[in-house]
Write an enzyme that holds these catalytic residues in place. Structure first.
Site, PDB file in Angstrom:
ATOM      1  N   LYS A 147       0.847  -1.191  -0.279  1.00 54.35           N
ATOM      2  CA  LYS A 147      -0.100  -0.018   0.002  1.00 54.35           C
ATOM      3  C   LYS A 147       0.872   1.315  -0.234  1.00 54.35           C
ATOM      4  O   LYS A 147       1.859   1.320   0.818  1.00 54.35           O
ATOM      5  CB  LYS A 147      -0.922   0.351   1.248  1.00 54.35           C
ATOM      6  CG  LYS A 147      -1.912   1.260   1.133  1.00 54.35           C
ATOM      7  CD  LYS A 147      -2.686   1.269   2.279  1.00 54.35           C
ATOM      8  CE  LYS A 147      -2.080   1.655   3.697  1.00 54.35           C
ATOM      9  NZ  LYS A 147      -3.135   1.854   4.698  1.00 54.35           N
ATOM     10  N   ARG A 179     -10.177  -1.597   7.634  1.00 50.18           N
ATOM     11  CA  ARG A 179      -9.188  -2.634   8.020  1.00 50.18           C
ATOM     12  C   ARG A 179      -8.601  -2.449   9.308  1.00 50.18           C
ATOM     13  O   ARG A 179      -8.406  -2.993  10.501  1.00 50.18           O
ATOM     14  CB  ARG A 179      -8.004  -2.986   7.150  1.00 50.18           C
ATOM     15  CG  ARG A 179      -6.935  -1.788   6.700  1.00 50.18           C
ATOM     16  CD  ARG A 179      -5.966  -1.717   7.713  1.00 50.18           C
ATOM     17  NE  ARG A 179      -4.873  -1.295   7.183  1.00 50.18           N
ATOM     18  CZ  ARG A 179      -3.694  -0.522   8.013  1.00 50.18           C
ATOM     19  NH1 ARG A 179      -4.146  -0.215   9.151  1.00 50.18           N
ATOM     20  NH2 ARG A 179      -3.033  -0.058   7.329  1.00 50.18           N
ATOM     21  N   GLN A 218     -12.055   8.625  11.354  1.00 50.60           N
ATOM     22  CA  GLN A 218     -11.817   7.151  11.619  1.00 50.60           C
ATOM     23  C   GLN A 218     -12.521   6.785  12.811  1.00 50.60           C
ATOM     24  O   GLN A 218     -13.075   5.605  12.979  1.00 50.60           O
ATOM     25  CB  GLN A 218     -10.273   6.948  11.739  1.00 50.60           C
ATOM     26  CG  GLN A 218      -9.839   5.508  12.241  1.00 50.60           C
ATOM     27  CD  GLN A 218     -10.374   4.475  10.898  1.00 50.60           C
ATOM     28  OE1 GLN A 218     -10.159   5.013   9.666  1.00 50.60           O
ATOM     29  NE2 GLN A 218     -10.666   3.350  11.158  1.00 50.60           N
ATOM     30  N   SER A 260      -4.303  11.638  16.607  1.00 46.54           N
ATOM     31  CA  SER A 260      -2.868  11.543  15.758  1.00 46.54           C
ATOM     32  C   SER A 260      -1.879  12.350  16.907  1.00 46.54           C
ATOM     33  O   SER A 260      -1.150  13.338  16.489  1.00 46.54           O
ATOM     34  CB  SER A 260      -3.091  12.519  14.584  1.00 46.54           C
ATOM     35  OG  SER A 260      -3.802  13.760  14.846  1.00 46.54           O
ATOM     36  N   MET A 268      -4.988   2.885  18.869  1.00 43.27           N
ATOM     37  CA  MET A 268      -5.161   2.868  17.233  1.00 43.27           C
ATOM     38  C   MET A 268      -4.569   4.085  16.299  1.00 43.27           C
ATOM     39  O   MET A 268      -4.502   3.831  15.190  1.00 43.27           O
ATOM     40  CB  MET A 268      -6.674   2.461  16.546  1.00 43.27           C
ATOM     41  CG  MET A 268      -7.214   1.262  17.146  1.00 43.27           C
ATOM     42  SD  MET A 268      -6.379  -0.170  17.351  1.00 43.27           S
ATOM     43  CE  MET A 268      -6.341  -0.572  15.254  1.00 43.27           C
ATOM     44  N   GLY A 269      -4.140   4.832  16.963  1.00 41.13           N
ATOM     45  CA  GLY A 269      -3.447   6.187  16.342  1.00 41.13           C
ATOM     46  C   GLY A 269      -2.120   6.208  16.293  1.00 41.13           C
ATOM     47  O   GLY A 269      -1.619   7.068  15.505  1.00 41.13           O
ATOM     48  N   ASP A 285       1.163   5.261  14.676  1.00 41.81           N
ATOM     49  CA  ASP A 285       1.721   4.235  13.712  1.00 41.81           C
ATOM     50  C   ASP A 285       2.865   5.209  13.065  1.00 41.81           C
ATOM     51  O   ASP A 285       3.586   4.838  11.908  1.00 41.81           O
ATOM     52  CB  ASP A 285       0.520   4.250  12.523  1.00 41.81           C
ATOM     53  CG  ASP A 285       0.233   5.533  12.066  1.00 41.81           C
ATOM     54  OD1 ASP A 285       0.744   6.763  12.581  1.00 41.81           O
ATOM     55  OD2 ASP A 285      -0.540   5.607  11.100  1.00 41.81           O
ATOM     56  N   LYS A 296       4.654   9.502  17.887  1.00 40.19           N
ATOM     57  CA  LYS A 296       3.393   9.676  18.134  1.00 40.19           C
ATOM     58  C   LYS A 296       3.058   8.820  19.499  1.00 40.19           C
ATOM     59  O   LYS A 296       3.729   7.898  19.742  1.00 40.19           O
ATOM     60  CB  LYS A 296       2.516   8.866  16.990  1.00 40.19           C
ATOM     61  CG  LYS A 296       1.973   9.868  15.987  1.00 40.19           C
ATOM     62  CD  LYS A 296       0.978   9.263  14.925  1.00 40.19           C
ATOM     63  CE  LYS A 296       0.443  10.276  13.957  1.00 40.19           C
ATOM     64  NZ  LYS A 296      -0.492   9.409  13.177  1.00 40.19           N
ATOM     65  N   GLY A 312      -2.174  -1.119  17.950  1.00 37.39           N
ATOM     66  CA  GLY A 312      -2.591  -1.468  16.601  1.00 37.39           C
ATOM     67  C   GLY A 312      -1.811  -0.418  15.912  1.00 37.39           C
ATOM     68  O   GLY A 312      -2.263   0.711  15.457  1.00 37.39           O
TER      69      GLY A 312
END
Length: 321
Positions: free
Chosen positions: A67, A111, A139, A199, A219-220, A222, A226, A292
């Site tokens: 991706k 996803r 999101q 974020s 989940m934020g 990545d 962060k 995640g």
């Protein structure tokens, strides 16, 4: 090569299908049948954008690809486009030939929501009744819809830095026929499950905001730097992740490891719980945390499912390279 444009994705990919694809690929990763390639993620020095690549190979599903895309923070205000933009490319693992190009924006949202909901399915207490959301952006709506399908929740609570955005969460709760309450961060103590989706580059959810027995899906985070939650939370929790290598470098675990609060060996793969090789939650009082980070194999799994459906329904465009 088949092309499946973004406009077709909503009619092809359901939350249930995304859940199944992500759960299977997590299991394959833990079994050693699938692996992710190192992530490339860079600030390009234009439009404050972050751009990168995530890819991998699933031997079990024979899915190979990547991706490409990232985060353009000015898109919504300047152009009326969502800030996250991406495209998935699939290749034939036998020949290396490109076989599909798939719009990745909605797939990424689905996803990502599927990953947190898989963690809730396998790690949250069975009697969880209150779900808390930290973050209320684009999101967050996908996260909440998917999460609500995993337990018999009776209430939704939410916090956001900009309270006017909490209407996003209130609307999703109303769809499910559930009450919604806006809370301060210490109000998250009433939650049995908490999903963080921001974020942020500084911790928002602190240790004293979380009650024993809570499952947290982070989940934020990545990207290096962060951070959504207090590193002390990870020290007091059983930590699971999608990909350990990413968790320790670009996920929430990067901060707890840097502070010496946990070691890499303290982190388990969620796929091992799915496979039954890790027991997962050990008690109703244990705090579990899913880091995640988002892996390329998630994108490839949902994209492969979409390509198959698009070909069946005749909505894919075939081109010669």
């Amino acid at each position: 090569m088949l092309i499946v444009p973004e406009r077709e994705i909503a009619e092809l990919m359901t939350r249930e299908a995304a859940f199944d694809a992500v759960e299977k690929v997590f299991a394959a990763m833990a079994a050693g049948d699938a692996y992710n390639f190192p992530v490339v993620r860079e600030a390009i020095g234009h439009e404050d954008a972050l751009y990168g690549f995530k890819g991998g190979f699933d031997r079990a599903g024979l899915t190979l690809g990547l991706k490409a895309g990232g985060y353009w923070p000015n898109n919504l205000e300047k152009r009326g486009l969502i800030n996250h933009q991406s495209t998935v490319f699939l290749f034939d693992p036998d020949t290396g030939k490109a076989i599909a190009m798939v719009g990745g924006n909605l797939l990424t949202a689905l996803r990502t929501a599927a990953a947190s909901s898989v963690s809730i399915r396998h790690l949250a207490r069975k009697d969880a009744k209150v779900i808390g959301m930290v973050g209320a952006g684009h999101q967050a709506k996908f996260q909440l819809r998917a999460a609500l399908e995993q337990r018999d929740f009776e209430k939704v609570i939410g916090w956001n830095r900009h309270p006017e955005m909490l209407k996003n969460l209130e609307d999703i709760a109303a769809e499910a026929g559930l009450p919604f309450e806006a809370v301060e961060l210490d109000g998250m103590r009433q939650a049995d499950v908490i999903v963080t989706i921001t974020s942020s580059f500084a911790p928002i959810l602190m240790k004293d905001h979380v009650s024993p027995g809570t499952h947290i899906a982070c989940m934020g985070t990545d990207t290096k730097g962060k951070q959504e939650v207090d590193a002390q939370l990870l020290a007091g929790a059983r930590v699971f992740t999608d990909e350990i290598a990413q968790s320790v470098t670009i996920g929430e675990s990067q901060h707890a490891i840097a502070a010496g609060l946990i070691a890499e060996t303290d982190i388990a793969q969620l796929g091992a719980v799915i496979n039954g090789t890790d027991p997962g939650r050990s008690s109703d009082d244990q705090i579990t945390l899913f880091d995640g980070t988002g892996v390329g194999l998630q994108d490839l799994a949902v994209a492969a499912a979409v390509v198959e459906l698009a070909a069946e329904k005749g909505v894919a465009t075939e081109v010669e390279l």
